[in-house]
Design a protein around this motif. Structure first.
Motif, mmCIF file in Angstrom:
data_model
loop_
_atom_site.group_PDB
_atom_site.id
_atom_site.type_symbol
_atom_site.label_atom_id
_atom_site.label_comp_id
_atom_site.label_asym_id
_atom_site.label_seq_id
_atom_site.Cartn_x
_atom_site.Cartn_y
_atom_site.Cartn_z
ATOM 1 N N ARG A 41 0.816 -1.202 0.081
ATOM 2 C CA ARG A 41 -0.062 0.150 0.009
ATOM 3 C C ARG A 41 0.974 1.272 -0.090
ATOM 4 O O ARG A 41 1.281 1.546 1.116
ATOM 5 C CB ARG A 41 -0.794 -0.008 1.229
ATOM 6 C CG ARG A 41 -1.935 -1.103 1.075
ATOM 7 C CD ARG A 41 -2.974 -0.897 2.307
ATOM 8 N NE ARG A 41 -3.996 -2.092 2.178
ATOM 9 C CZ ARG A 41 -5.094 -2.192 1.380
ATOM 10 N NH1 ARG A 41 -5.223 -1.241 0.573
ATOM 11 N NH2 ARG A 41 -5.767 -3.113 1.488
ATOM 12 N N ILE A 42 1.106 1.714 -1.034
ATOM 13 C CA ILE A 42 2.211 2.808 -1.341
ATOM 14 C C ILE A 42 1.356 4.140 -1.059
ATOM 15 O O ILE A 42 -0.051 4.113 -1.196
ATOM 16 C CB ILE A 42 2.676 2.907 -2.792
ATOM 17 C CG1 ILE A 42 1.605 3.115 -3.627
ATOM 18 C CG2 ILE A 42 3.434 1.668 -3.059
ATOM 19 C CD1 ILE A 42 2.042 3.124 -5.231
ATOM 20 N N ASN A 48 -2.836 3.610 3.072
ATOM 21 C CA ASN A 48 -1.690 4.123 3.749
ATOM 22 C C ASN A 48 -1.913 5.420 4.507
ATOM 23 O O ASN A 48 -2.674 6.356 3.649
ATOM 24 C CB ASN A 48 -0.457 4.415 2.464
ATOM 25 C CG ASN A 48 0.758 4.817 2.956
ATOM 26 O OD1 ASN A 48 0.770 5.719 3.972
ATOM 27 N ND2 ASN A 48 1.754 4.578 2.347
ATOM 28 N N ALA A 49 -1.933 5.695 5.644
ATOM 29 C CA ALA A 49 -2.169 6.623 6.388
ATOM 30 C C ALA A 49 -1.568 7.860 5.811
ATOM 31 O O ALA A 49 -2.178 9.133 6.160
ATOM 32 C CB ALA A 49 -1.794 6.280 7.958
ATOM 33 N N LEU A 50 -0.549 7.922 5.158
ATOM 34 C CA LEU A 50 0.283 9.020 4.823
ATOM 35 C C LEU A 50 -0.752 9.639 3.779
ATOM 36 O O LEU A 50 -0.219 10.634 3.179
ATOM 37 C CB LEU A 50 1.593 8.632 4.414
ATOM 38 C CG LEU A 50 2.691 8.542 5.304
ATOM 39 C CD1 LEU A 50 4.065 7.726 4.768
ATOM 40 C CD2 LEU A 50 2.828 9.291 6.398
ATOM 41 N N PRO A 55 -6.126 12.920 10.008
ATOM 42 C CA PRO A 55 -6.106 11.642 11.062
ATOM 43 C C PRO A 55 -7.294 10.755 10.506
ATOM 44 O O PRO A 55 -8.429 11.336 10.367
ATOM 45 C CB PRO A 55 -6.180 11.976 12.436
ATOM 46 C CG PRO A 55 -5.762 13.219 12.529
ATOM 47 C CD PRO A 55 -6.231 14.239 11.300
ATOM 48 N N VAL A 56 -7.064 9.486 10.126
ATOM 49 C CA VAL A 56 -8.235 8.534 10.107
ATOM 50 C C VAL A 56 -7.926 7.453 11.113
ATOM 51 O O VAL A 56 -7.060 7.205 11.580
ATOM 52 C CB VAL A 56 -8.225 8.284 8.626
ATOM 53 C CG1 VAL A 56 -8.424 9.294 7.524
ATOM 54 C CG2 VAL A 56 -6.850 7.320 8.180
ATOM 55 N N MET A 217 -6.276 2.712 -6.862
ATOM 56 C CA MET A 217 -5.938 3.326 -8.327
ATOM 57 C C MET A 217 -5.377 4.804 -7.865
ATOM 58 O O MET A 217 -5.003 5.516 -8.596
ATOM 59 C CB MET A 217 -6.993 3.332 -9.228
ATOM 60 C CG MET A 217 -7.275 2.002 -9.677
ATOM 61 S SD MET A 217 -8.877 2.003 -10.794
ATOM 62 C CE MET A 217 -8.770 0.365 -11.644
ATOM 63 N N ILE A 218 -5.687 5.305 -6.716
ATOM 64 C CA ILE A 218 -5.326 6.838 -6.482
ATOM 65 C C ILE A 218 -4.086 7.168 -6.772
ATOM 66 O O ILE A 218 -3.846 8.228 -7.192
ATOM 67 C CB ILE A 218 -5.611 6.967 -4.748
ATOM 68 C CG1 ILE A 218 -7.256 6.630 -4.444
ATOM 69 C CG2 ILE A 218 -5.552 8.544 -4.402
ATOM 70 C CD1 ILE A 218 -7.489 6.719 -2.991
ATOM 71 N N PRO A 219 -2.957 6.483 -6.413
ATOM 72 C CA PRO A 219 -1.801 6.727 -6.751
ATOM 73 C C PRO A 219 -1.388 7.027 -8.193
ATOM 74 O O PRO A 219 -0.448 7.749 -8.619
ATOM 75 C CB PRO A 219 -0.593 5.594 -6.233
ATOM 76 C CG PRO A 219 -1.523 4.819 -5.151
ATOM 77 C CD PRO A 219 -2.905 4.889 -5.758
#
Length: 257
Positions: A41-42, A48-50, A55-56, A217-219
């Motif tokens: 999870r990049i 990926n919390a980054l 905060p989630v 797909m977000i990245p």
């Protein structure tokens, strides 16, 4: 009479030095129901919390593998997802989302099971995005697995069953690595799969925007935008909007400017 009106409109005194409790976790308005997976999870990936500027709060639903949720309609997993959603609310979140667009199947049941807003799928953007399109244009959907994206998934998210859909399935890397839950993924090949699928979708001249069904797909959204020239709508867009409704920004007082 004046005294009576003053009493009606007065607010109870609140001591600003007193903090009020009631939650187990503070500061994370959005709770995310996570599949149990091991693929990378990049940054940009929903898991990926980054990826988030706020905060989630995560809750992994044990046993909910990518293969089970996507290819096998999350069979026998509704109760575990409901319990996990209820635990997130008990922890203190103000709204719930998920990290798989195929969980639109559980939208109605999850929304009925908790007292906070629920947004299970990126596909739920369809109606709003459709209204944004130029005359004669419509959105298209990019999915991780078109062969499993049934009319039931679409209808549950408010998407017409004849919506244009293209998939990364059957290409070099992305779908296989995600759905087979592989420990390694070639990011360059995964990016190429997403760009190629998006370019295929964009060959339809009626397409005015692309909705990414898959949260992984977000990245690649920026690359898709650059390659196609079309606006790209992901679960990241949607959660940013969702969070802003749960925790609206507080602006400086007019007396401070």
């Amino acid at each position: 009479m004046s005294h009576h009106n003053d009493m009606k409109t007065s607010k109870p005194f609140h001591d600003p030095s007193i903090a009020t409790g009631g939650k187990a976790v503070y500061g994370a308005s959005v709770g995310i129901l996570m599949l149990e997976a091991r693929f990378p999870r990049i940054p940009g990936d929903m898991g990926n919390a980054l990826s988030w500027p706020f905060p989630v709060h995560y809750k992994v639903v044990r046993g909910a593998s990518p293969d089970l949720v996507v290819r096998r309609r999350a069979e026998d997993m509704l109760t575990p997802f409901i319990h996990a959603a209820q635990e997130l609310v008990a922890d203190g979140v103000d709204g719930i989302t998920t990290n798989c667009g195929f969980l639109s199947l559980f939208q109605a049941e999850l929304a009925a099971a908790v007292p906070v807003p629920v947004m299970t799928s990126s596909l739920m953007q369809w109606d709003m995005v459709s209204r944004l399109m130029p005359h004669g244009k419509r959105p298209g959907i990019l999915t991780v697995n078109a062969s499993s994206l049934s009319p039931d998934h679409l209808i549950a998210a408010g998407v017409p069953v004849d919506a244009p859909v293209v998939t990364t399935e059957g290409r070099r890397e992305f779908t296989r690595a995600i759905l087979d839950n592989e420990a390694e993924m070639n990011i360059d090949l995964a990016r190429a799969d997403n760009i190629d699928a998006a370019m295929e979708l964009a060959t339809d001249t009626t397409i005015g925007g692309i909705i990414l069904e898959c949260t992984n797909m977000i990245p690649y959204a920026a690359d898709i935008r650059m390659a196609t020239g079309l606006p790209v709508y992901s679960i990241h867009n949607l959660v940013m909007w969702f969070q802003a409704s749960l925790r609206p920004p507080r602006f400086p007082s007019h007396q401070d400017i």
